[in-house]
Write a protein that holds these residues in place. Sequence first.
Motif, PDB file in Angstrom:
ATOM      1  N   GLY A   8      10.419   1.939 -11.069  1.00  0.00           N
ATOM      2  CA  GLY A   8       9.012   2.205 -11.387  1.00  0.00           C
ATOM      3  C   GLY A   8       8.872   3.660 -11.788  1.00  0.00           C
ATOM      4  N   GLY A   9       7.644   4.072 -12.082  1.00  0.00           N
ATOM      5  CA  GLY A   9       7.392   5.457 -12.477  1.00  0.00           C
ATOM      6  C   GLY A   9       7.321   6.381 -11.274  1.00  0.00           C
ATOM      7  N   MET A  10       7.069   7.664 -11.549  1.00  0.00           N
ATOM      8  CA  MET A  10       6.905   8.611 -10.443  1.00  0.00           C
ATOM      9  C   MET A  10       5.642   8.263  -9.653  1.00  0.00           C
ATOM     10  N   PHE A  11       5.667   8.504  -8.370  1.00  0.00           N
ATOM     11  CA  PHE A  11       4.556   8.259  -7.426  1.00  0.00           C
ATOM     12  C   PHE A  11       4.319   6.771  -7.153  1.00  0.00           C
ATOM     13  N   SER A  12       5.213   5.899  -7.626  1.00  0.00           N
ATOM     14  CA  SER A  12       4.995   4.462  -7.412  1.00  0.00           C
ATOM     15  C   SER A  12       5.427   4.015  -6.020  1.00  0.00           C
ATOM     16  N   GLY A  13       6.098   4.895  -5.281  1.00  0.00           N
ATOM     17  CA  GLY A  13       6.486   4.545  -3.907  1.00  0.00           C
ATOM     18  C   GLY A  13       7.942   4.130  -3.761  1.00  0.00           C
ATOM     19  N   LYS A  14       8.790   4.513  -4.722  1.00  0.00           N
ATOM     20  CA  LYS A  14      10.202   4.126  -4.667  1.00  0.00           C
ATOM     21  C   LYS A  14      10.892   4.731  -3.438  1.00  0.00           C
ATOM     22  N   SER A  15      10.669   6.021  -3.210  1.00  0.00           N
ATOM     23  CA  SER A  15      11.335   6.664  -2.064  1.00  0.00           C
ATOM     24  C   SER A  15      10.810   6.097  -0.750  1.00  0.00           C
ATOM     25  N   GLU A  16       9.519   5.868  -0.669  1.00  0.00           N
ATOM     26  CA  GLU A  16       8.949   5.255   0.551  1.00  0.00           C
ATOM     27  C   GLU A  16       9.593   3.902   0.822  1.00  0.00           C
ATOM     28  N   GLU A  17       9.746   3.106  -0.216  1.00  0.00           N
ATOM     29  CA  GLU A  17      10.315   1.762  -0.054  1.00  0.00           C
ATOM     30  C   GLU A  17      11.795   1.850   0.322  1.00  0.00           C
ATOM     31  N   VAL A  23      12.900  12.719   0.642  1.00  0.00           N
ATOM     32  CA  VAL A  23      11.516  12.956   1.071  1.00  0.00           C
ATOM     33  C   VAL A  23      10.586  12.319   0.045  1.00  0.00           C
ATOM     34  N   SER A  24       9.638  11.515   0.512  1.00  0.00           N
ATOM     35  CA  SER A  24       8.696  10.889  -0.417  1.00  0.00           C
ATOM     36  C   SER A  24       7.529  11.842  -0.678  1.00  0.00           C
ATOM     37  N   HIS A  25       6.722  11.514  -1.683  1.00  0.00           N
ATOM     38  CA  HIS A  25       5.542  12.341  -1.963  1.00  0.00           C
ATOM     39  C   HIS A  25       4.554  12.306  -0.802  1.00  0.00           C
ATOM     40  N   SER A  26       4.691  11.309   0.046  1.00  0.00           N
ATOM     41  CA  SER A  26       3.821  11.228   1.224  1.00  0.00           C
ATOM     42  C   SER A  26       4.507  11.796   2.466  1.00  0.00           C
ATOM     43  N   GLN A  27       5.616  12.519   2.240  1.00  0.00           N
ATOM     44  CA  GLN A  27       6.322  13.256   3.301  1.00  0.00           C
ATOM     45  C   GLN A  27       7.072  12.384   4.303  1.00  0.00           C
ATOM     46  N   GLN A  59       4.324  -0.080  -9.062  1.00  0.00           N
ATOM     47  CA  GLN A  59       3.362   0.614  -9.921  1.00  0.00           C
ATOM     48  C   GLN A  59       2.666   1.694  -9.102  1.00  0.00           C
ATOM     49  N   ALA A  60       2.455   2.845  -9.709  1.00  0.00           N
ATOM     50  CA  ALA A  60       1.594   3.854  -9.096  1.00  0.00           C
ATOM     51  C   ALA A  60       0.160   3.545  -9.531  1.00  0.00           C
ATOM     52  N   ILE A  61      -0.746   4.481  -9.302  1.00  0.00           N
ATOM     53  CA  ILE A  61      -2.132   4.326  -9.762  1.00  0.00           C
ATOM     54  C   ILE A  61      -2.374   5.364 -10.854  1.00  0.00           C
ATOM     55  N   CYS A  62      -2.869   4.910 -12.001  1.00  0.00           N
ATOM     56  CA  CYS A  62      -3.125   5.834 -13.103  1.00  0.00           C
ATOM     57  C   CYS A  62      -4.202   6.841 -12.694  1.00  0.00           C
ATOM     58  N   VAL A  63      -3.875   8.134 -12.826  1.00  0.00           N
ATOM     59  CA  VAL A  63      -4.826   9.160 -12.375  1.00  0.00           C
ATOM     60  C   VAL A  63      -6.023   9.287 -13.325  1.00  0.00           C
ATOM     61  N   LYS A  64      -5.908   8.713 -14.521  1.00  0.00           N
ATOM     62  CA  LYS A  64      -7.010   8.782 -15.491  1.00  0.00           C
ATOM     63  C   LYS A  64      -8.013   7.644 -15.316  1.00  0.00           C
ATOM     64  N   GLU A  82       2.372  13.318 -13.757  1.00  0.00           N
ATOM     65  CA  GLU A  82       1.393  12.456 -13.096  1.00  0.00           C
ATOM     66  C   GLU A  82       1.564  11.015 -13.555  1.00  0.00           C
ATOM     67  N   ALA A  83       1.055  10.110 -12.730  1.00  0.00           N
ATOM     68  CA  ALA A  83       1.184   8.683 -13.010  1.00  0.00           C
ATOM     69  C   ALA A  83       0.116   8.285 -14.024  1.00  0.00           C
ATOM     70  N   ARG A  84       0.533   7.532 -15.041  1.00  0.00           N
ATOM     71  CA  ARG A  84      -0.408   7.046 -16.063  1.00  0.00           C
ATOM     72  C   ARG A  84      -0.084   5.600 -16.412  1.00  0.00           C
TER      73      ARG A  84
HETATM   74  P1  ADP Z   1       8.361   7.826  -5.974  1.00  0.00           P
HETATM   75  O1  ADP Z   1       9.661   7.894  -5.203  1.00  0.00           O
HETATM   76  O2  ADP Z   1       8.192   6.526  -6.729  1.00  0.00           O
HETATM   77  O3  ADP Z   1       8.092   9.024  -6.852  1.00  0.00           O
HETATM   78  P2  ADP Z   1       7.155   8.307  -3.393  1.00  0.00           P
HETATM   79  O4  ADP Z   1       7.624   7.184  -2.491  1.00  0.00           O
HETATM   80  O5  ADP Z   1       7.837   9.631  -3.279  1.00  0.00           O
HETATM   81  O6  ADP Z   1       7.166   7.775  -4.911  1.00  0.00           O
HETATM   82  O7  ADP Z   1       5.585   8.586  -3.145  1.00  0.00           O
HETATM   83  C1  ADP Z   1       4.612   7.573  -3.110  1.00  0.00           C
HETATM   84  C2  ADP Z   1       3.342   8.175  -2.553  1.00  0.00           C
HETATM   85  O8  ADP Z   1       2.838   9.126  -3.468  1.00  0.00           O
HETATM   86  C3  ADP Z   1       2.184   7.237  -2.336  1.00  0.00           C
HETATM   87  O9  ADP Z   1       2.268   6.499  -1.137  1.00  0.00           O
HETATM   88  C4  ADP Z   1       1.003   8.189  -2.297  1.00  0.00           C
HETATM   89  O10 ADP Z   1       0.881   8.756  -1.007  1.00  0.00           O
HETATM   90  C5  ADP Z   1       1.443   9.332  -3.223  1.00  0.00           C
HETATM   91  N1  ADP Z   1       0.775   9.377  -4.525  1.00  0.00           N
HETATM   92  C6  ADP Z   1       0.432  10.509  -5.176  1.00  0.00           C
HETATM   93  N2  ADP Z   1      -0.120  10.255  -6.374  1.00  0.00           N
HETATM   94  C7  ADP Z   1      -0.143   8.903  -6.514  1.00  0.00           C
HETATM   95  C8  ADP Z   1      -0.588   8.007  -7.554  1.00  0.00           C
HETATM   96  N3  ADP Z   1      -1.119   8.456  -8.675  1.00  0.00           N
HETATM   97  N4  ADP Z   1      -0.438   6.681  -7.360  1.00  0.00           N
HETATM   98  C9  ADP Z   1       0.098   6.218  -6.205  1.00  0.00           C
HETATM   99  N5  ADP Z   1       0.533   7.015  -5.189  1.00  0.00           N
HETATM  100  C10 ADP Z   1       0.431   8.339  -5.329  1.00  0.00           C
END
Ligand code: ADP
Length: 186
Positions: A16-25, A57-61, A143-148, A175-177
């Motif tokens: 998936g794209g950046m911020f889609s939650g790959k690292s969290e998963e 480390v995920s974007h959500s720490q 999928q992330a969420i489109c910031v626009k 950013e996610a789009r």
């Molecule tokens: P990835 O590894 O795909 O880049 P991460 O697992 O690091 O993603 O981060 C996912 C987290 O990023 C989400 O749970 C949420 O807290 C945060 N986040 C920041 N911006 C967005 C966005 N536009 N859409 C979805 N999640 C976002």
Amino acid sequence: MNVITQKTGWIEIICGGMFSGKSEELIRRARRTQYAQQKIQVFKPSIDNRYSDEYVVSHSQMKLPSILVADTKEIRAKIEEDTQVIAIDEVQFFDEDVIELVGELADGGKRVILAGLDMDYMGKPFGPMPHLLAIADYITKLQAICVKCGNPAGRTQRLSHDKEQIVVGADNIYEARCRNCHEIID
Ligand code: ADP
Ligand code: ZN
């Protein structure tokens, strides 16, 4: 009677794209292996030292201990024989040799979990990902969420004007789009 006698390996990909939650998963799946008392090794490329050298480390720490490696050769050298699960984060940054390695590991009975960007900032397939997706047994596309506009976002917008395929950064330059809001900037 159909009795399964042999332990089998497989390849699963989280893309998936950046911020889609790959690292969290990836972190979630890795943590669950503890309950199965399986030995896991987690690798990430040294190019991606945005947050930490020793952790995914995920974007959500969320955090998971990991081994930093320069290339596929180094992963191969560091895999221990009794490891049952091998996870690789940011797998799109690895060389083509990673394709052969993960195939061998799965054939040898290991569970392989890969996480990576399927597309680059131009919307083009990233590094070894197309081949890895073809040989994978299980694929999860997030999928992330489109910031626009708030729709599901499969693309990654680069906000800087750099032209290289690899420019490491987080929410400072990406950013996610969604497909509609994604722009190729010259
Ligand atoms: P990835 O590894 O795909 O880049 P991460 O697992 O690091 O993603 O981060 C996912 C987290 O990023 C989400 O749970 C949420 O807290 C945060 N986040 C920041 N911006 C967005 C966005 N536009 N859409 C979805 N999640 C976002
Ligand atoms: Zn949008």
